[in-house]
Design a protein around this motif. Structure first.
Motif, PDB file in Angstrom:
ATOM      1  N   ILE A  59       0.847  -1.205   0.000  1.00  0.00           N
ATOM      2  CA  ILE A  59       0.000   0.000   0.000  1.00  0.00           C
ATOM      3  C   ILE A  59       0.880   1.253   0.000  1.00  0.00           C
ATOM      4  N   CYS A  60       1.916   1.206   0.860  1.00  0.00           N
ATOM      5  CA  CYS A  60       2.828   2.360   0.921  1.00  0.00           C
ATOM      6  C   CYS A  60       3.570   2.557  -0.399  1.00  0.00           C
ATOM      7  N   ALA A  61       3.843   1.438  -1.111  1.00  0.00           N
ATOM      8  CA  ALA A  61       4.606   1.513  -2.357  1.00  0.00           C
ATOM      9  C   ALA A  61       3.888   2.320  -3.429  1.00  0.00           C
ATOM     10  N   ALA A  62       2.582   2.481  -3.293  1.00  0.00           N
ATOM     11  CA  ALA A  62       1.824   3.257  -4.284  1.00  0.00           C
ATOM     12  C   ALA A  62       2.196   4.731  -4.263  1.00  0.00           C
ATOM     13  N   THR A  63       2.679   5.211  -3.086  1.00  0.00           N
ATOM     14  CA  THR A  63       2.983   6.645  -2.968  1.00  0.00           C
ATOM     15  C   THR A  63       4.409   6.924  -2.478  1.00  0.00           C
ATOM     16  N   GLU A  64       5.057   5.915  -1.879  1.00  0.00           N
ATOM     17  CA  GLU A  64       6.388   6.123  -1.304  1.00  0.00           C
ATOM     18  C   GLU A  64       7.456   5.411  -2.145  1.00  0.00           C
ATOM     19  N   PRO A  65       8.395   6.145  -2.760  1.00  0.00           N
ATOM     20  CA  PRO A  65       9.422   5.535  -3.615  1.00  0.00           C
ATOM     21  C   PRO A  65      10.277   4.492  -2.905  1.00  0.00           C
ATOM     22  N   MET A  66      10.618   4.719  -1.621  1.00  0.00           N
ATOM     23  CA  MET A  66      11.464   3.768  -0.899  1.00  0.00           C
ATOM     24  C   MET A  66      10.723   2.448  -0.671  1.00  0.00           C
ATOM     25  N   ALA A  67       9.435   2.544  -0.388  1.00  0.00           N
ATOM     26  CA  ALA A  67       8.631   1.332  -0.202  1.00  0.00           C
ATOM     27  C   ALA A  67       8.543   0.557  -1.517  1.00  0.00           C
ATOM     28  N   ALA A  68       8.388   1.293  -2.617  1.00  0.00           N
ATOM     29  CA  ALA A  68       8.331   0.649  -3.936  1.00  0.00           C
ATOM     30  C   ALA A  68       9.669  -0.023  -4.259  1.00  0.00           C
ATOM     31  N   LYS A  69      10.755   0.632  -3.885  1.00  0.00           N
ATOM     32  CA  LYS A  69      12.084   0.058  -4.127  1.00  0.00           C
ATOM     33  C   LYS A  69      12.270  -1.225  -3.317  1.00  0.00           C
ATOM     34  N   ALA A  70      11.760  -1.213  -2.085  1.00  0.00           N
ATOM     35  CA  ALA A  70      11.844  -2.412  -1.247  1.00  0.00           C
ATOM     36  C   ALA A  70      11.010  -3.545  -1.830  1.00  0.00           C
ATOM     37  N   MET A  71       9.814  -3.239  -2.286  1.00  0.00           N
ATOM     38  CA  MET A  71       8.944  -4.264  -2.870  1.00  0.00           C
ATOM     39  C   MET A  71       9.602  -4.931  -4.074  1.00  0.00           C
ATOM     40  N   ALA A  72      10.383  -4.160  -4.806  1.00  0.00           N
ATOM     41  CA  ALA A  72      11.045  -4.682  -6.009  1.00  0.00           C
ATOM     42  C   ALA A  72      12.106  -5.727  -5.676  1.00  0.00           C
ATOM     43  N   GLN A  73      12.484  -5.824  -4.403  1.00  0.00           N
ATOM     44  CA  GLN A  73      13.530  -6.775  -4.007  1.00  0.00           C
ATOM     45  C   GLN A  73      12.969  -8.137  -3.592  1.00  0.00           C
ATOM     46  N   LEU A  74      11.655  -8.300  -3.549  1.00  0.00           N
ATOM     47  CA  LEU A  74      11.071  -9.527  -3.014  1.00  0.00           C
ATOM     48  C   LEU A  74      11.556 -10.792  -3.723  1.00  0.00           C
ATOM     49  N   SER A  75      11.716 -10.694  -5.045  1.00  0.00           N
ATOM     50  CA  SER A  75      12.137 -11.891  -5.790  1.00  0.00           C
ATOM     51  C   SER A  75      13.549 -12.340  -5.411  1.00  0.00           C
ATOM     52  N   SER A  76      14.350 -11.415  -4.868  1.00  0.00           N
ATOM     53  CA  SER A  76      15.730 -11.755  -4.475  1.00  0.00           C
ATOM     54  C   SER A  76      15.781 -12.594  -3.196  1.00  0.00           C
ATOM     55  N   LEU A  77      14.645 -12.727  -2.520  1.00  0.00           N
ATOM     56  CA  LEU A  77      14.607 -13.518  -1.292  1.00  0.00           C
ATOM     57  C   LEU A  77      14.516 -15.016  -1.574  1.00  0.00           C
ATOM     58  N   ARG A  78      14.178 -15.393  -2.816  1.00  0.00           N
ATOM     59  CA  ARG A  78      14.047 -16.807  -3.143  1.00  0.00           C
ATOM     60  C   ARG A  78      15.393 -17.517  -2.956  1.00  0.00           C
ATOM     61  N   HIS A  79      15.327 -18.665  -2.331  1.00  0.00           N
ATOM     62  CA  HIS A  79      16.480 -19.514  -2.015  1.00  0.00           C
ATOM     63  C   HIS A  79      17.303 -18.995  -0.841  1.00  0.00           C
ATOM     64  N   CYS A  80      16.867 -17.902  -0.184  1.00  0.00           N
ATOM     65  CA  CYS A  80      17.587 -17.434   0.995  1.00  0.00           C
ATOM     66  C   CYS A  80      17.278 -18.351   2.185  1.00  0.00           C
ATOM     67  N   GLN A  81      18.201 -18.372   3.159  1.00  0.00           N
ATOM     68  CA  GLN A  81      18.072 -19.245   4.324  1.00  0.00           C
ATOM     69  C   GLN A  81      17.758 -18.412   5.559  1.00  0.00           C
ATOM     70  N   ALA A  82      16.667 -18.768   6.260  1.00  0.00           N
ATOM     71  CA  ALA A  82      16.255 -17.996   7.435  1.00  0.00           C
ATOM     72  C   ALA A  82      16.108 -18.911   8.649  1.00  0.00           C
ATOM     73  N   HIS A  83      16.247 -18.302   9.826  1.00  0.00           N
ATOM     74  CA  HIS A  83      16.087 -19.051  11.072  1.00  0.00           C
ATOM     75  C   HIS A  83      15.364 -18.190  12.089  1.00  0.00           C
ATOM     76  N   SER A  84      14.394 -18.805  12.765  1.00  0.00           N
ATOM     77  CA  SER A  84      13.642 -18.138  13.823  1.00  0.00           C
ATOM     78  C   SER A  84      13.947 -18.805  15.151  1.00  0.00           C
TER      79      SER A  84
END
Length: 494
Positions: free
Chosen positions: A436-461
């Protein structure tokens, strides 16, 4: 870090060629027992980086005009409402899902077979449901003395009592919603009937793992043992293959143990068995498509560790007795790895110790590990995601991707109107707010554009996540592990 090590295009070509060759070997008709998952094979894509989750279905599409699908389901599993652990749906519902999925790919589904049928009410009801939907259904019955009383099994009182499945294509793929469904018995029953009718037909088996032409202790084969630890599958050198050819090949205990019985059945059906070993029965070409063994070994070791954490969490959830944990731990020792080999684990635990609250960490494609902590507004995994997107997009840490003015109304909605006690945003709520923020905020849009780069990343909780958060991680293609503990000491956890 993720590195390719498997040539998927070569695999599609070699695999389809091998199946065509096996069809020709048996005079133009082949019953192909398909083990494992035909699509969404994420285990294979994790341990063979480069293998596409839908590779096997795409390979079948190259044989589309020759292939038809037969789905088998054990009638007892219908009666017991057996559930697929990965999907959370019963086997009978999964049959419907599979039919839709195959048809969606343009593959022909010929029929469904109810194996071990003995007039179970639920199985009869399911047959009526399928027939009302226009699906052909056949019944196969329990055979006394199966699988060792060969004379009884391969007779009119054994396989002969089963209903003959009418097929029209040269390649008949026998698949099922899960193990123990009766795929092999269905194939052999068809061979018996075809042979009596003078129809030339053969049998082959397609199992991706273990990979027969990799070493026994190769991490890829060890990862298969870890994945099937609850089934007590054990990889072993195929002694029948070694005796027949003087060559080492890897298979697993159940196929090796049952092969003398299968060979005797083939002898009785054909007059002479076409195979000298269980490895001979297979058509898997995956081992020929690995081009970077080091990358594949590293990916498989990661998978063994993930399976260890999953087993520990399943015991904490009450889904297993934990017997598989000891076996997987032994595999880790044999592979020379431990939890410490997972780069995201130590930073996540350190962040939890520092803050006194649940934390999460993710290893990004450049090798950098980014953490997330629990705060008044966000859960640890949500914070981790936002911090990861900032790093990938080159966005300063002090930039608010989502304004508190947006987060607070969402929290108010959750607690005041939707009955939630936890005001912190889950990962799905964070991503929706960010979009929603990406519709008006350039930084939010830039962050959204990185989502595909998360594929194959390793996470731990550091705690077991909610189903919602686990689901989002899976959809983003992030490989997640969790410490086997919950954030609270409550007895019931959603």
């Amino acid at each position: 870090m993720y590195r390719l090590g498997f040539d998927n295009e070569k695999y599609l070509t070699l695999q389809s060629q091998q199946i065509k060759k096996r069809i020709d070997q048996f005079g133009g008709k082949l019953y192909l027992e398909f083990g494992g998952k035909l699509f969404d094979d994420h285990h294979a894509s994790r341990v063979l980086p480069g293998f596409k989750p839908d590779s096997k279905i795409n390979m079948l599409l190259q044989l589309k005009d020759q292939a038809e699908i037969v789905i088998v389901i054990n009638s007892s599993d219908i009666e017991k409402n057996k559930v697929r652990g990965d999907l959370g749906i019963t086997y009978d519902l999964d049959v419907l899902r599979l039919i839709d999925a195959f048809r969606g790919f343009g593959l022909y589904v010929g029929s469904v077979v109810l194996t071990q049928y003995s007039a179970q009410p639920a199985a009869e009801a399911f047959q009526k449901r399928l027939e009302a939907l226009g699906v052909k259904v056949y019944r196969h019955y329990p055979i006394p003395g199966y699988p060792y009383d060969i004379a009884s099994i391969v007779s009119d009182e054994g396989y002969g009592k089963n209903e003959y499945i009418e097929t029209s294509r040269s390649l008949v793929v026998i698949t099922a919603p899960g193990p123990g469904s009766g795929k092999m018995a269905t194939c052999l029953s068809q061979l018996y009937h075809d042979n009596k009718c003078g129809i030339q037909a053969g049998y082959a088996k397609f199992e991706t793992f273990p990979i027969w032409n990799l070493p026994l202790r190769h991490p890829v084969n060890m990862a298969y043992e870890a994945a099937t630890a609850d089934l007590n599958d054990v990889n072993m050198i195929d002694p029948h293959h070694l005796e027949a050819y003087g060559e080492t090949a890897v298979n697993y205990n159940r196929d090796v143990e049952i092969f003398p019985v299968l060979s005797a059945m083939f002898d009785k059906i054909y007059g002479k068995s076409p195979y000298n070993s269980p490895t001979d029965m297979g058509v898997n070409m995956a081992g020929f498509c690995i081009f970077d063994d080091a990358a594949v070994r590293e990916a498989a070791c990661d998978e063994i560790i993930r399976r260890y954490y999953a087993a520990c969490c399943n015991r904490r959830k009450g889904l297993s007795d934990g017997a598989d944990i000891t076996k997987i731990k032994l595999l880790m020792n044999n592979a020379g790895i431990s939890e410490k080999n997972r780069a995201a684990v130590a930073p996540a635990l350190a962040k939890e110790e520092e803050t006194g609250m649940p934390a999460a960490a993710i290893e990004l494609p450049d090798g950098c590990v980014v953490t997330g902590k629990t705060s008044r507004l966000l859960g640890a995994t949500s914070a981790m995601l936002l911090n990861a997107l900032k790093h990938l997009g080159g966005i300063d840490d002090d930039v608010h991707l989502i304004s508190p003015k947006i987060i607070e109304p969402v929290q108010d909605l959750k607690t005041r109107h939707l009955g939630n006690h936890n005001p912190r945003l889950h990962t799905d709520e964070v991503l929706i707010s960010l979009s929603i923020c990406a519709a008006t905020e350039p930084m939010a849009a830039k962050a959204m554009a990185q989502l595909s780069s998360l594929r194959h990343c390793q996470a731990h909780s550091t705690v077991i996540l909610s189903q919602v958060d686990e689901g989002i991680m899976k959809k983003l293609g992030i490989d997640l592990t969790c410490e086997p503990k919950y954030q609270t000491k409550k007895l019931y956890h959603k």
